[in-house]
Design a protein around this motif. Structure first.
Motif, mmCIF file in Angstrom:
data_model
loop_
_atom_site.group_PDB
_atom_site.id
_atom_site.type_symbol
_atom_site.label_atom_id
_atom_site.label_comp_id
_atom_site.label_asym_id
_atom_site.label_seq_id
_atom_site.Cartn_x
_atom_site.Cartn_y
_atom_site.Cartn_z
ATOM 1 N N ALA A 298 14.496 2.747 -30.167
ATOM 2 C CA ALA A 298 15.055 1.581 -29.458
ATOM 3 C C ALA A 298 14.927 0.336 -30.330
ATOM 4 N N ARG A 299 13.740 0.153 -30.911
ATOM 5 C CA ARG A 299 13.551 -1.026 -31.783
ATOM 6 C C ARG A 299 14.489 -0.977 -32.983
ATOM 7 N N ALA A 300 14.745 0.233 -33.469
ATOM 8 C CA ALA A 300 15.603 0.384 -34.657
ATOM 9 C C ALA A 300 17.070 0.065 -34.352
ATOM 10 N N THR A 301 17.415 -0.136 -33.062
ATOM 11 C CA THR A 301 18.808 -0.530 -32.758
ATOM 12 C C THR A 301 19.035 -2.013 -33.044
ATOM 13 N N VAL A 302 17.943 -2.782 -33.218
ATOM 14 C CA VAL A 302 18.088 -4.240 -33.403
ATOM 15 C C VAL A 302 19.039 -4.589 -34.559
ATOM 16 N N PRO A 303 18.854 -4.029 -35.752
ATOM 17 C CA PRO A 303 19.755 -4.435 -36.850
ATOM 18 C C PRO A 303 21.119 -3.749 -36.826
ATOM 19 N N LEU A 304 21.360 -2.845 -35.879
ATOM 20 C CA LEU A 304 22.622 -2.101 -35.894
ATOM 21 C C LEU A 304 23.769 -2.899 -35.285
ATOM 22 N N GLN A 305 24.982 -2.580 -35.735
ATOM 23 C CA GLN A 305 26.191 -3.130 -35.106
ATOM 24 C C GLN A 305 26.721 -2.090 -34.116
ATOM 25 N N ALA A 306 26.964 -2.530 -32.874
ATOM 26 C CA ALA A 306 27.379 -1.594 -31.829
ATOM 27 C C ALA A 306 28.771 -1.039 -32.103
ATOM 28 N N ARG A 307 28.908 0.265 -31.876
ATOM 29 C CA ARG A 307 30.226 0.893 -32.041
ATOM 30 C C ARG A 307 30.730 1.539 -30.759
ATOM 31 N N LYS A 308 29.905 1.475 -29.722
ATOM 32 C CA LYS A 308 30.329 2.021 -28.431
ATOM 33 C C LYS A 308 29.945 1.020 -27.350
ATOM 34 N N GLY A 309 30.625 1.131 -26.212
ATOM 35 C CA GLY A 309 30.256 0.324 -25.053
ATOM 36 C C GLY A 309 30.619 -1.135 -25.219
ATOM 37 N N ARG A 310 30.165 -1.923 -24.252
ATOM 38 C CA ARG A 310 30.606 -3.307 -24.173
ATOM 39 C C ARG A 310 30.121 -4.146 -25.362
ATOM 40 N N ALA A 311 28.962 -3.797 -25.928
ATOM 41 C CA ALA A 311 28.457 -4.569 -27.054
ATOM 42 C C ALA A 311 29.366 -4.452 -28.277
ATOM 43 N N SER A 312 30.171 -3.381 -28.333
ATOM 44 C CA SER A 312 31.030 -3.191 -29.511
ATOM 45 C C SER A 312 32.082 -4.286 -29.629
ATOM 46 N N TYR A 313 32.394 -4.951 -28.495
ATOM 47 C CA TYR A 313 33.397 -6.022 -28.548
ATOM 48 C C TYR A 313 32.910 -7.191 -29.398
ATOM 49 N N LEU A 314 31.606 -7.296 -29.545
ATOM 50 C CA LEU A 314 31.030 -8.412 -30.300
ATOM 51 C C LEU A 314 31.110 -8.213 -31.799
ATOM 52 N N GLY A 315 31.382 -6.984 -32.221
ATOM 53 C CA GLY A 315 31.426 -6.725 -33.655
ATOM 54 C C GLY A 315 30.098 -7.074 -34.296
ATOM 55 N N PRO A 316 30.125 -7.782 -35.431
ATOM 56 C CA PRO A 316 28.889 -8.086 -36.171
ATOM 57 C C PRO A 316 27.890 -8.894 -35.343
ATOM 58 N N ARG A 317 28.378 -9.587 -34.295
ATOM 59 C CA ARG A 317 27.447 -10.406 -33.514
ATOM 60 C C ARG A 317 26.539 -9.571 -32.612
ATOM 61 N N SER A 318 26.773 -8.273 -32.548
ATOM 62 C CA SER A 318 25.840 -7.439 -31.783
ATOM 63 C C SER A 318 24.560 -7.164 -32.581
ATOM 64 N N VAL A 319 24.587 -7.476 -33.879
ATOM 65 C CA VAL A 319 23.415 -7.279 -34.729
ATOM 66 C C VAL A 319 22.319 -8.267 -34.325
ATOM 67 N N GLY A 320 21.054 -7.785 -34.354
ATOM 68 C CA GLY A 320 19.941 -8.686 -34.058
ATOM 69 C C GLY A 320 19.443 -8.579 -32.625
ATOM 70 N N HIS A 321 20.006 -7.656 -31.853
ATOM 71 C CA HIS A 321 19.594 -7.476 -30.461
ATOM 72 C C HIS A 321 19.293 -6.003 -30.202
ATOM 73 N N GLU A 322 18.260 -5.770 -29.375
ATOM 74 C CA GLU A 322 17.931 -4.390 -29.011
ATOM 75 C C GLU A 322 18.928 -3.894 -27.961
ATOM 76 N N ASP A 323 19.360 -2.651 -28.114
ATOM 77 C CA ASP A 323 20.293 -2.086 -27.146
ATOM 78 C C ASP A 323 19.583 -1.838 -25.817
ATOM 79 N N PRO A 324 20.123 -2.371 -24.713
ATOM 80 C CA PRO A 324 19.445 -2.208 -23.424
ATOM 81 C C PRO A 324 19.345 -0.747 -22.975
ATOM 82 N N GLY A 325 20.364 0.063 -23.288
ATOM 83 C CA GLY A 325 20.318 1.478 -22.903
ATOM 84 C C GLY A 325 19.226 2.227 -23.661
ATOM 85 N N ALA A 326 19.069 1.906 -24.939
ATOM 86 C CA ALA A 326 17.999 2.535 -25.726
ATOM 87 C C ALA A 326 16.641 2.103 -25.176
#
Lengths: 330, 209
Positions: B164-192
């Motif tokens: 879960a912690r390792a999702t922080v630097p990732l860019q989302a490619r699925k779900g609603r966070a993917s709409y943010l593109g690079p701006r999803s980086v720096g946040h932990e994924d709530p599902g994880a």
């Protein structure tokens, strides 16, 4: 943040009580959370069912009625409804000609409608689905969940609803719904975020000098943050995004949609620029809507949707409709 | 592990989700739509109600019933995804009255497969799979190495939390966070994050057994 609610946990139920009281043309099943047109099911007519999170009113419940949807299923605020609601709605509107599910492209809506369609098939209800994905702010690629369904949902519901009213078969209604979606593009801009009642504060913070470009309708932040400027320039940014995706030409249907917290005064200021922009590009807005139709709670901002019309689509757009949110010709 | 073990797991998971409700919602506000905590809390409350109304007799029945309640009550993407996870797990357990650690691993593998098939996410897409997959791998390895159940689940929980912690630097490619593109980086994924809570609940259930 002050809200006119009784309690966070009863928002959807309390809303449905109000819808039922305000609109005798609808039948509201509060327990199962489905809004029906009062005369559903209509024998021999394709039933149109849509649904999505609450918070986008009048979408979808406000578009239930003659010439548009047969039923709508509201989920919790910004949360897709559950398969049970969609199955109940599909059963309630199936007049033997099958049911069309109109689904906005969000992961939750897609998954829940998929499950519902499978279970409907098990129960002998013929279901076709159309996915609305008109939002040009999202790149449709392997790296996203695909383009979101936004303002064009209203176009699809109105035009497919008009065709269904003529007794057209399910495959034809589904094909036309698909065509409307393919001919439509949208782009949204926020000046401030909406406040989900359960969260109690705005979903994202924008300072007085910032705007959010490419927002969706669920309070999710957009693609980029930019500086606030004149309405004229912001309108052009939105129209450029659409025109870059599909060059605008010919007769168009335009929806200048308020996100819920924008005065109509400001929407008209933006619309003037949108109309001028279309003219510059050699396109014409032959049909238009300006107002709050696909909202995002109390978000300040607008979205603009453009559908490139054909004679058939114009005729069906003009066909009579009688719903709480759209009404003409009847 | 018997029926009461799995009931204890559900109870622990419900308690953890309730306690972390606001935290999960805050994570979701950053890159989604600010409802993950509220939705899961409502879902697990419905699960507990369903289990109280018709008490299941086998471990498999506990999980199938829990999954069905989540699908019926949560909505959004997390309802079908977590619902499918629990249902697939329950199906894999069949009607056995007692589950071995190896049986638990097989069931969790089935759950992961069901989630990935439904949601289409792979590891690295910044979804709950980023916590789920490493946890299942760690559990499988520990069980194969002959670790005690509690220790094996401790390892799995750690792997889920790290995932879960390792999702922080990732860019989302699925779900609603993917709409943010690079701006999803720096946040932990709530599902994880919620998946890590559910594995930690499994670990606590083992501690009570």
């Amino acid at each position: 943040m002050k809200k006119l609610i009784n309690s966070v946990d009863t928002i959807v139920t309390d809303t449905l009580h109000g819808v039922a009281a305000a609109h005798p043309s609808l039948r509201v099943d509060i327990e199962n959370r489905v809004i029906y047109r009062r005369d559903a099911p209509r024998q021999g007519k394709v039933g149109l069912v849509s649904g999505g999170g609450a918070g986008h009113e009048p979408l979808h419940g406000g578009f239930v009625g003659y010439g548009m949807l047969d039923a709508a299923c509201p989920g919790e605020v910004f949360t897709s409804p559950v398969p049970d609601q969609m199955i109940e709605a599909s059963k309630g509107v199936d007049g033997g000609a099958g049911v069309l599910h109109i689904v906005k492209n969000y992961t939750g809506d897609v998954l829940n409608f998929e499950m519902a369609a499978e279970l409907c098939a098990d129960e002998g209800i013929e279901v076709a689905s159309v996915l609305v994905n008109d939002d040009v702010a999202v790149q449709d690629s392997l790296y996203t969940a695909g383009r979101r369904g936004t303002g064009a949902t209203l176009f699809v519901e109105k035009i497919a609803g008009a065709l269904a009213e003529t007794g057209a078969p399910l495959a034809e209604v589904a094909r036309l719904a698909q065509e409307v979606n393919e001919r439509s593009r949208s782009f949204g801009v926020a000046l401030s975020a909406g406040t989900v009642p359960a969260a109690g504060k705005p979903t994202f913070d924008l300072s007085d000098t910032e705007i959010e470009l490419g927002i969706g309708i669920h309070g999710e932040p957009g693609r980029t943050r930019s500086t606030h400027r004149e309405a004229r320039e912001i309108a052009r940014l939105a129209m450029d995004a659409i025109n870059d995706d599909v060059p605008l030409s010919g007769d168009t249907l335009v929806l200048l949609n308020g996100m819920g917290g924008t005065p109509l005064l400001e929407l008209y200021i933006v619309y003037a620029e949108v109309a001028a922009y279309l003219e510059e590009k050699g396109a014409t807005a032959v049909r238009r809507l300006v107002g709050n139709y696909v909202t995002s709670l109390d978000m300040q901002g607008f979205s603009v949707s453009v559908c490139r019309l054909t004679d058939e689509l114009t005729r069906l757009w003009d066909a009579p409709v009688e719903t709480p949110g759209l009404r003409w010709g009847r | 592990m018997d029926t009461s073990f799995f009931l204890a797991w559900i109870k622990e998971a419900a308690t953890a989700v309730q306690a972390e409700r606001d935290h999960l919602t805050q994570l979701d506000a950053a890159i989604g739509d600010a409802d993950h905590g509220a939705n899961l809390d409502r879902g697990f409350a419905a699960v507990r109600q369903a289990l109280a109304d018709t008490p299941p007799e086998t471990p498999g029945a506990v999980l199938v019933q829990a999954g069905s309640a989540l699908i019926r009550k949560v909505g959004g993407a997390s309802g079908p995804l977590y619902g499918t996870a629990f249902r697939q797990m329950g199906r894999a357990l069949g009607d056995a009255p007692e589950i071995t650690p190896a049986g638990l691993v097989t069931a969790l593998e089935a759950a992961q497969e069901g989630v990935q098939k439904l949601g289409g996410a792979a590891e690295g897409d910044k979804t709950l799979v980023d916590a789920f997959a490493p946890a299942v791998r760690a559990l499988a390895q520990a069980v194969q190495d002959g670790a005690k159940l509690e220790d094996a689940l401790e390892t799995a929980t750690t792997a889920a939390e790290e995932g879960a912690r390792a999702t922080v630097p990732l860019q989302a490619r699925k779900g609603r966070a993917s709409y943010l593109g690079p701006r999803s980086v720096g946040h932990e994924d709530p599902g994880a994050a919620s998946t890590a809570l559910i594995f930690a609940a499994l670990r606590r259930a083992a501690g009570q057994a």
